[in-house]
Design a protein around this motif. Structure first.
Motif, PDB file in Angstrom:
ATOM      1  N   GLY A  38     -39.979  24.914  17.925  1.00 39.36           N
ATOM      2  CA  GLY A  38     -39.262  24.335  19.043  1.00 39.36           C
ATOM      3  C   GLY A  38     -37.768  24.598  18.948  1.00 39.36           C
ATOM      4  N   VAL A  39     -37.137  24.809  20.106  1.00 43.10           N
ATOM      5  CA  VAL A  39     -35.698  25.026  20.182  1.00 43.10           C
ATOM      6  C   VAL A  39     -35.049  23.739  20.678  1.00 43.10           C
ATOM      7  CG1 VAL A  39     -33.846  26.386  21.245  1.00 43.10           C
ATOM      8  CG2 VAL A  39     -36.028  27.467  20.646  1.00 43.10           C
ATOM      9  N   ASN A  40     -34.023  23.279  19.969  1.00 41.38           N
ATOM     10  CA  ASN A  40     -33.341  22.029  20.297  1.00 41.38           C
ATOM     11  C   ASN A  40     -31.840  22.257  20.420  1.00 41.38           C
ATOM     12  OD1 ASN A  40     -35.484  19.717  19.961  1.00 41.38           O
ATOM     13  ND2 ASN A  40     -35.848  21.161  18.291  1.00 41.38           N
ATOM     14  N   ARG A  41     -31.175  21.324  21.106  1.00 44.48           N
ATOM     15  CA  ARG A  41     -29.726  21.454  21.268  1.00 44.48           C
ATOM     16  C   ARG A  41     -28.990  21.395  19.928  1.00 44.48           C
ATOM     17  NH1 ARG A  41     -27.332  21.907  25.994  1.00 44.48           N
ATOM     18  NH2 ARG A  41     -28.638  21.738  27.849  1.00 44.48           N
ATOM     19  N   ALA A  42     -29.563  20.717  18.957  1.00 46.04           N
ATOM     20  CA  ALA A  42     -28.960  20.725  17.629  1.00 46.04           C
ATOM     21  C   ALA A  42     -28.885  22.141  17.065  1.00 46.04           C
ATOM     22  CB  ALA A  42     -29.747  19.823  16.686  1.00 46.04           C
ATOM     23  N   ASP A  43     -29.857  22.987  17.418  1.00 44.76           N
ATOM     24  CA  ASP A  43     -29.830  24.382  16.970  1.00 44.76           C
ATOM     25  C   ASP A  43     -28.645  25.124  17.580  1.00 44.76           C
ATOM     26  OD1 ASP A  43     -32.282  23.644  15.884  1.00 44.76           O
ATOM     27  OD2 ASP A  43     -33.445  24.635  17.461  1.00 44.76           O
ATOM     28  N   LEU A  44     -28.330  24.804  18.836  1.00 42.76           N
ATOM     29  CA  LEU A  44     -27.194  25.431  19.497  1.00 42.76           C
ATOM     30  C   LEU A  44     -25.890  25.038  18.806  1.00 42.76           C
ATOM     31  CD1 LEU A  44     -29.503  25.728  21.587  1.00 42.76           C
ATOM     32  CD2 LEU A  44     -27.820  25.317  23.377  1.00 42.76           C
ATOM     33  N   LEU A  45     -25.794  23.760  18.440  1.00 42.80           N
ATOM     34  CA  LEU A  45     -24.598  23.310  17.729  1.00 42.80           C
ATOM     35  C   LEU A  45     -24.482  23.984  16.371  1.00 42.80           C
ATOM     36  CD1 LEU A  45     -24.769  19.484  18.518  1.00 42.80           C
ATOM     37  CD2 LEU A  45     -23.132  21.131  19.454  1.00 42.80           C
ATOM     38  N   GLY A  56     -29.734  21.353   0.803  1.00 45.80           N
ATOM     39  CA  GLY A  56     -31.082  21.677   0.353  1.00 45.80           C
ATOM     40  C   GLY A  56     -31.985  22.254   1.423  1.00 45.80           C
ATOM     41  N   SER A  57     -31.555  22.216   2.692  1.00 47.51           N
ATOM     42  CA  SER A  57     -32.357  22.772   3.775  1.00 47.51           C
ATOM     43  C   SER A  57     -32.063  24.263   3.934  1.00 47.51           C
ATOM     44  CB  SER A  57     -32.052  22.056   5.092  1.00 47.51           C
ATOM     45  OG  SER A  57     -32.338  20.684   5.002  1.00 47.51           O
ATOM     46  N   PRO A  58     -32.992  25.032   4.486  1.00 44.61           N
ATOM     47  CA  PRO A  58     -32.677  26.430   4.798  1.00 44.61           C
ATOM     48  C   PRO A  58     -31.478  26.515   5.736  1.00 44.61           C
ATOM     49  CG  PRO A  58     -35.043  26.021   4.974  1.00 44.61           C
ATOM     50  CD  PRO A  58     -34.393  24.684   4.807  1.00 44.61           C
ATOM     51  N   VAL A  59     -30.749  27.599   5.657  1.00 43.35           N
ATOM     52  CA  VAL A  59     -29.540  27.726   6.469  1.00 43.35           C
ATOM     53  C   VAL A  59     -29.842  28.233   7.876  1.00 43.35           C
ATOM     54  CG1 VAL A  59     -28.036  28.052   4.487  1.00 43.35           C
ATOM     55  CG2 VAL A  59     -29.086  30.057   5.576  1.00 43.35           C
ATOM     56  N   TRP A  60     -31.041  28.762   8.130  1.00 45.05           N
ATOM     57  CA  TRP A  60     -31.377  29.190   9.487  1.00 45.05           C
ATOM     58  C   TRP A  60     -31.888  27.981  10.276  1.00 45.05           C
ATOM     59  CZ3 TRP A  60     -33.236  31.222   4.970  1.00 45.05           C
ATOM     60  CH2 TRP A  60     -34.535  30.871   4.579  1.00 45.05           C
ATOM     61  N   PRO A  61     -31.792  28.020  11.621  1.00 44.96           N
ATOM     62  CA  PRO A  61     -32.090  26.834  12.425  1.00 44.96           C
ATOM     63  C   PRO A  61     -33.582  26.538  12.541  1.00 44.96           C
ATOM     64  CG  PRO A  61     -30.680  28.421  13.601  1.00 44.96           C
ATOM     65  CD  PRO A  61     -31.243  29.124  12.412  1.00 44.96           C
ATOM     66  N   GLY A  62     -33.851  25.399  13.193  1.00 44.20           N
ATOM     67  CA  GLY A  62     -35.228  25.032  13.525  1.00 44.20           C
ATOM     68  C   GLY A  62     -35.628  23.680  12.973  1.00 44.20           C
ATOM     69  N   LEU A  63     -35.845  22.702  13.874  1.00 43.58           N
ATOM     70  CA  LEU A  63     -36.133  21.324  13.461  1.00 43.58           C
ATOM     71  C   LEU A  63     -37.588  20.921  13.638  1.00 43.58           C
ATOM     72  CD1 LEU A  63     -33.004  19.512  14.963  1.00 43.58           C
ATOM     73  CD2 LEU A  63     -33.331  20.430  12.657  1.00 43.58           C
ATOM     74  N   GLY A  94     -34.509  21.617   8.886  1.00 41.10           N
ATOM     75  CA  GLY A  94     -33.990  22.941   9.198  1.00 41.10           C
ATOM     76  C   GLY A  94     -34.986  24.002   8.777  1.00 41.10           C
ATOM     77  N   GLY A  95     -34.746  25.253   9.217  1.00 37.16           N
ATOM     78  CA  GLY A  95     -35.560  26.368   8.749  1.00 37.16           C
ATOM     79  C   GLY A  95     -36.792  26.681   9.563  1.00 37.16           C
ATOM     80  N   GLY A  96     -36.927  26.087  10.763  1.00 39.58           N
ATOM     81  CA  GLY A  96     -38.139  26.300  11.541  1.00 39.58           C
ATOM     82  C   GLY A  96     -38.246  27.660  12.199  1.00 39.58           C
ATOM     83  N   TYR A  97     -37.120  28.343  12.395  1.00 37.20           N
ATOM     84  CA  TYR A  97     -37.159  29.670  13.016  1.00 37.20           C
ATOM     85  C   TYR A  97     -37.578  30.694  11.965  1.00 37.20           C
ATOM     86  CZ  TYR A  97     -34.070  27.958  16.879  1.00 37.20           C
ATOM     87  OH  TYR A  97     -33.488  27.305  17.943  1.00 37.20           O
ATOM     88  N   PHE A 320     -36.790  23.483  31.821  1.00 41.38           N
ATOM     89  CA  PHE A 320     -37.391  22.184  32.112  1.00 41.38           C
ATOM     90  C   PHE A 320     -38.350  21.894  30.964  1.00 41.38           C
ATOM     91  CE2 PHE A 320     -40.150  18.973  33.681  1.00 41.38           C
ATOM     92  CZ  PHE A 320     -39.440  18.277  34.651  1.00 41.38           C
ATOM     93  N   GLY A 321     -38.009  20.950  30.126  1.00 46.20           N
ATOM     94  CA  GLY A 321     -38.771  20.712  28.913  1.00 46.20           C
ATOM     95  C   GLY A 321     -38.251  21.581  27.788  1.00 46.20           C
ATOM     96  N   LYS A 322     -39.151  22.043  26.941  1.00 45.99           N
ATOM     97  CA  LYS A 322     -38.792  22.773  25.725  1.00 45.99           C
ATOM     98  C   LYS A 322     -38.959  24.282  25.886  1.00 45.99           C
ATOM     99  CE  LYS A 322     -37.660  19.911  22.318  1.00 45.99           C
ATOM    100  NZ  LYS A 322     -38.510  19.655  21.164  1.00 45.99           N
ATOM    101  N   VAL A 323     -38.205  25.013  25.084  1.00 43.64           N
ATOM    102  CA  VAL A 323     -38.415  26.436  24.854  1.00 43.64           C
ATOM    103  C   VAL A 323     -38.941  26.578  23.431  1.00 43.64           C
ATOM    104  CG1 VAL A 323     -37.348  28.712  24.717  1.00 43.64           C
ATOM    105  CG2 VAL A 323     -36.585  27.078  26.460  1.00 43.64           C
ATOM    106  N   VAL A 324     -39.959  27.413  23.258  1.00 40.80           N
ATOM    107  CA  VAL A 324     -40.590  27.606  21.955  1.00 40.80           C
ATOM    108  C   VAL A 324     -40.467  29.065  21.540  1.00 40.80           C
ATOM    109  CG1 VAL A 324     -42.765  27.500  20.665  1.00 40.80           C
ATOM    110  CG2 VAL A 324     -42.215  25.713  22.326  1.00 40.80           C
TER     111      VAL A 324
END
Length: 327
Positions: A38-45, A56-63, A94-97, A320-324
């Motif tokens: 899932g893509v979230n606005r936190a990923d954009l930030l 301790g989390s991966p540095v690439w995005p994804g929640l 983090g690290g979901g992508y 509208f809704g989520k982008v995956v």
């Protein structure tokens, strides 16, 4: 494995697909082969350099992700029922992508057989956010909730969940088509924020009383209007800052209404708090997913190499809704 990484802070074009080390599975974790992220606005930030991942989390995005369990940690209790091959959705720091993630077993949900695995990736972060904040706001059946941004990823989940829990739901959206769609999700009243005075529309829809709870993603830019729309003893829950982080507050209005302002953030919570939230989702919300009362709302499913396009969809307010994202 392949992952979508941030080459340097900046606009969506800084996202690229690269090879990164496979995750190491801890004794209390599951290794999941990712079907969708899932893509979230936190990923954009985070991409823009404004929201560092927790230590301790991966540095690439994804929640959040959904996928298939390919390894079970040695300390995961057999009584938990997790097995290789299980279809799961998971909340991450983090690290979901990426093609694989390691995730604490307590942050994992079993995906119903009739729910497409890719679409299930749109649920964990949104439902954990909504459930924890509606609990913090003490929303009761029969009370009235205003969802600011009902067409967003969190907002579309909030509309469905609050309606299923017996609240009267008002939701804002931009334009007649989006207003109609949030009503299809379960909103009793759709409020078109492009059509004029939102405060007046909400007051009219509530007979001048206002709403018991506002779930807000706007932040500073919506502070005055949100306070004006609260009923006596109302609660404003701020979960986003799309319109800024600093604003002025009329304390006289706050005091006269005996109102409360609550601010929360999910990603930075300690693991034990996230596990408790996900346990609540598992017991109280996930049965509504299994029954079909709450379902993922997915605007688009894009491959990893189109991650920049996914971020642009959110930034433009197109989704509208989520982008995956799909590996």
């Amino acid at each position: 494995m392949r992952a979508v990484v941030v080459e340097k802070p900046g606009d969506p074009d800084v996202l690229s697909v690269a090879h990164v080390p496979d995750p190491e599975v801890g004794p209390a974790e599951l290794l999941v082969e990712v079907a969708g992220a899932g893509v979230n606005r936190a990923d954009l930030l985070q991409r823009a350099g404004h929201y560092d991942p927790p230590p301790g989390s991966p540095v690439w995005p994804g929640l959040e992700v959904a996928g298939t369990v390919v390894e079970v940690g040695s300390d995961v209790p057999s009584a938990s029922g997790w097995r290789v091959g299980d279809r799961v959705a998971a909340l991450l720091a983090g690290g979901g992508y990426a093609e694989r993630v390691a995730v604490a077993a307590g942050l994992v949900l079993r995906v119903p057989d009739d729910l497409p695995l890719v679409d299930a990736a749109a649920l964990p972060e949104a439902l954990a956010t909504v459930w924890s904040n509606l609990r913090a706001a003490r929303l009761e059946p029969g009370q009235t909730l205003l969802v600011q941004g009902g067409s967003g990823g969190v907002g579309s989940a909030a509309v469905q969940l609050a309606a299923a829990l017996g609240a009267r739901v008002l939701a804002t959206a931009g334009g007649p088509e989006r207003v109609a769609r949030v009503r299809e999700l379960g909103a009793d009243v759709g409020v078109d924020h492009r059509a004029g005075d939102v405060v007046a529309q909400v007051r009219a829809a509530t007979g001048g009383r206002g709403v018991d709870v506002v779930l807000d993603v706007l932040g500073a830019g919506g502070l005055a209007d949100n306070l004006a729309m609260l009923a006596d003893d109302g609660r404003l829950v701020v979960i986003g800052m799309q319109q800024g982080r600093r604003g002025e507050l009329d304390l006289g209005t706050l005091l006269s209404k005996r109102a409360s302002i609550i601010g929360t953030m999910l990603r930075s919570r300690p693991l034990e708090q996230k596990v408790a939230i996900m346990d609540g989702v598992r017991r109280h919300v996930w049965p509504l997913v299994a029954s079909g009362e709450v379902r993922p709302v997915v605007h688009a499913r894009l491959p990893f190499d189109r991650a920049a396009d996914a971020h642009r969809m959110l930034e433009r307010g197109e989704a509208f809704g989520k982008v995956v994202l799909v590996p």
